[in-house]
Write an enzyme that holds these catalytic residues in place. Sequence first.
Site, PDB file in Angstrom:
ATOM      1  N   LYS A 128      -0.462   4.072  -4.960  1.00 39.95           N
ATOM      2  CA  LYS A 128      -0.359   2.627  -4.735  1.00 39.95           C
ATOM      3  C   LYS A 128      -1.613   1.874  -5.148  1.00 39.95           C
ATOM      4  O   LYS A 128      -2.729   2.370  -4.998  1.00 39.95           O
ATOM      5  CB  LYS A 128      -0.074   2.355  -3.251  1.00 39.95           C
ATOM      6  CG  LYS A 128       1.324   2.798  -2.850  1.00 39.95           C
ATOM      7  CD  LYS A 128       1.676   2.398  -1.442  1.00 39.95           C
ATOM      8  CE  LYS A 128       3.131   2.762  -1.144  1.00 39.95           C
ATOM      9  NZ  LYS A 128       3.479   2.586   0.268  1.00 39.95           N
ATOM     10  N   SER A 164       6.689  -3.496   2.713  1.00 38.17           N
ATOM     11  CA  SER A 164       5.442  -4.216   2.394  1.00 38.17           C
ATOM     12  C   SER A 164       5.471  -4.764   0.977  1.00 38.17           C
ATOM     13  O   SER A 164       5.035  -5.896   0.725  1.00 38.17           O
ATOM     14  CB  SER A 164       4.238  -3.283   2.557  1.00 38.17           C
ATOM     15  OG  SER A 164       4.117  -2.852   3.881  1.00 38.17           O
ATOM     16  N   HIS A 196       7.166  -1.747  10.604  1.00 39.41           N
ATOM     17  CA  HIS A 196       6.174  -0.776  11.075  1.00 39.41           C
ATOM     18  C   HIS A 196       5.972  -0.906  12.588  1.00 39.41           C
ATOM     19  O   HIS A 196       5.885   0.104  13.299  1.00 39.41           O
ATOM     20  CB  HIS A 196       4.819  -1.027  10.393  1.00 39.41           C
ATOM     21  CG  HIS A 196       4.775  -0.723   8.925  1.00 39.41           C
ATOM     22  ND1 HIS A 196       4.304  -1.625   7.997  1.00 39.41           N
ATOM     23  CD2 HIS A 196       5.140   0.377   8.222  1.00 39.41           C
ATOM     24  CE1 HIS A 196       4.358  -1.079   6.781  1.00 39.41           C
ATOM     25  NE2 HIS A 196       4.876   0.129   6.887  1.00 39.41           N
ATOM     26  N   ARG A 216      14.005   3.930   6.707  1.00 40.15           N
ATOM     27  CA  ARG A 216      14.871   2.747   6.617  1.00 40.15           C
ATOM     28  C   ARG A 216      16.227   3.123   6.069  1.00 40.15           C
ATOM     29  O   ARG A 216      17.213   2.442   6.320  1.00 40.15           O
ATOM     30  CB  ARG A 216      14.228   1.697   5.707  1.00 40.15           C
ATOM     31  CG  ARG A 216      13.115   0.922   6.357  1.00 40.15           C
ATOM     32  CD  ARG A 216      12.315   0.186   5.323  1.00 40.15           C
ATOM     33  NE  ARG A 216      11.733   1.112   4.378  1.00 40.15           N
ATOM     34  CZ  ARG A 216      10.723   0.836   3.570  1.00 40.15           C
ATOM     35  NH1 ARG A 216      10.207  -0.362   3.568  1.00 40.15           N
ATOM     36  NH2 ARG A 216      10.239   1.742   2.753  1.00 40.15           N
TER      37      ARG A 216
HETATM   38  O1  PNS Z   1       2.949   3.998   3.568  1.00 42.42           O
HETATM   39  P1  PNS Z   1       2.813   5.126   2.568  1.00 42.42           P
HETATM   40  O2  PNS Z   1       2.042   4.688   1.341  1.00 42.42           O
HETATM   41  O3  PNS Z   1       4.142   5.732   2.200  1.00 42.42           O
HETATM   42  O4  PNS Z   1       1.978   6.271   3.306  1.00 42.42           O
HETATM   43  C1  PNS Z   1       1.630   7.439   2.613  1.00 42.42           C
HETATM   44  C2  PNS Z   1       0.372   8.037   3.246  1.00 42.42           C
HETATM   45  C3  PNS Z   1      -0.786   7.055   3.128  1.00 42.42           C
HETATM   46  C4  PNS Z   1       0.628   8.356   4.697  1.00 42.42           C
HETATM   47  C5  PNS Z   1       0.042   9.354   2.457  1.00 42.42           C
HETATM   48  O5  PNS Z   1      -0.214   9.054   1.108  1.00 42.42           O
HETATM   49  C6  PNS Z   1      -1.138  10.111   3.069  1.00 42.42           C
HETATM   50  O6  PNS Z   1      -0.968  10.831   4.030  1.00 42.42           O
HETATM   51  N1  PNS Z   1      -2.364   9.901   2.512  1.00 42.42           N
HETATM   52  C7  PNS Z   1      -3.579  10.540   3.016  1.00 42.42           C
HETATM   53  C8  PNS Z   1      -4.024  11.709   2.106  1.00 42.42           C
HETATM   54  C9  PNS Z   1      -3.113  12.911   2.333  1.00 42.42           C
HETATM   55  O7  PNS Z   1      -3.086  13.490   3.380  1.00 42.42           O
HETATM   56  N2  PNS Z   1      -2.366  13.254   1.267  1.00 42.42           N
HETATM   57  C10 PNS Z   1      -1.377  14.320   1.341  1.00 42.42           C
HETATM   58  C11 PNS Z   1      -0.049  13.756   1.827  1.00 42.42           C
HETATM   59  S1  PNS Z   1       1.150  14.996   2.176  1.00 42.42           S
END
Ligand code: PNS
Length: 165
Positions: free
Chosen positions: A41, A127, A17, A90
């Site tokens: 998650k 992670s 990250h 990645r």
């Molecule tokens: O590291 P991750 O878990 O792949 O990140 C995903 C994350 C947290 C960026 C995504 O789930 C997110 O944007 N969550 C906030 C709520 C939201 O906007 N949901 C719609 C996503 S298109």
Amino acid sequence: MSLAVCPGSFDPITLGHVDVVRRARSMFDEVVVAVAHNPAKKYRFDAEERVGLARAALTGIDGVRVDLVPGLLATYCAEVGAAAIVKGLRGAADFDSEHAMALMNRHLSGIETVFVMGDPTLAHVASSLVKDVARHGGPVDDLVPSAVADALRASTVPSPAGEDR
Ligand code: PNS
């Protein structure tokens, strides 16, 4: 002044990250690392802990700050006037989920997502894998910032398989 948002769960932030954040900072004047919630998650660190660890990991990098995003990422990006979302890939496995999220965020607010290829020497650093290594007492010092390694060791309690903490 161009601003990019680097969103993620950061549970916890890894050297992969940090590499992506540095790449984003090389393209944008300011970078906000946005700690957000992914409903898919189950988190090991709560939101405040994830923010704190990200801040510790990124301290001293000029033009980078960390924020908590409690709601929709697209709304947050519009509120802060972000020019783009920056995410790391990645490999091909990351592409499918990132593709859908990029299209959804553009649908919601018009924001574009820029993908950067992470350092190939960190391609295995996820992670979830780091937590698994730490859970079994393995070494994580060359996978995560030192504050994260300390936090993982502090929260690792020998436990039966299936327990996360
Ligand atoms: O590291 P991750 O878990 O792949 O990140 C995903 C994350 C947290 C960026 C995504 O789930 C997110 O944007 N969550 C906030 C709520 C939201 O906007 N949901 C719609 C996503 S298109």
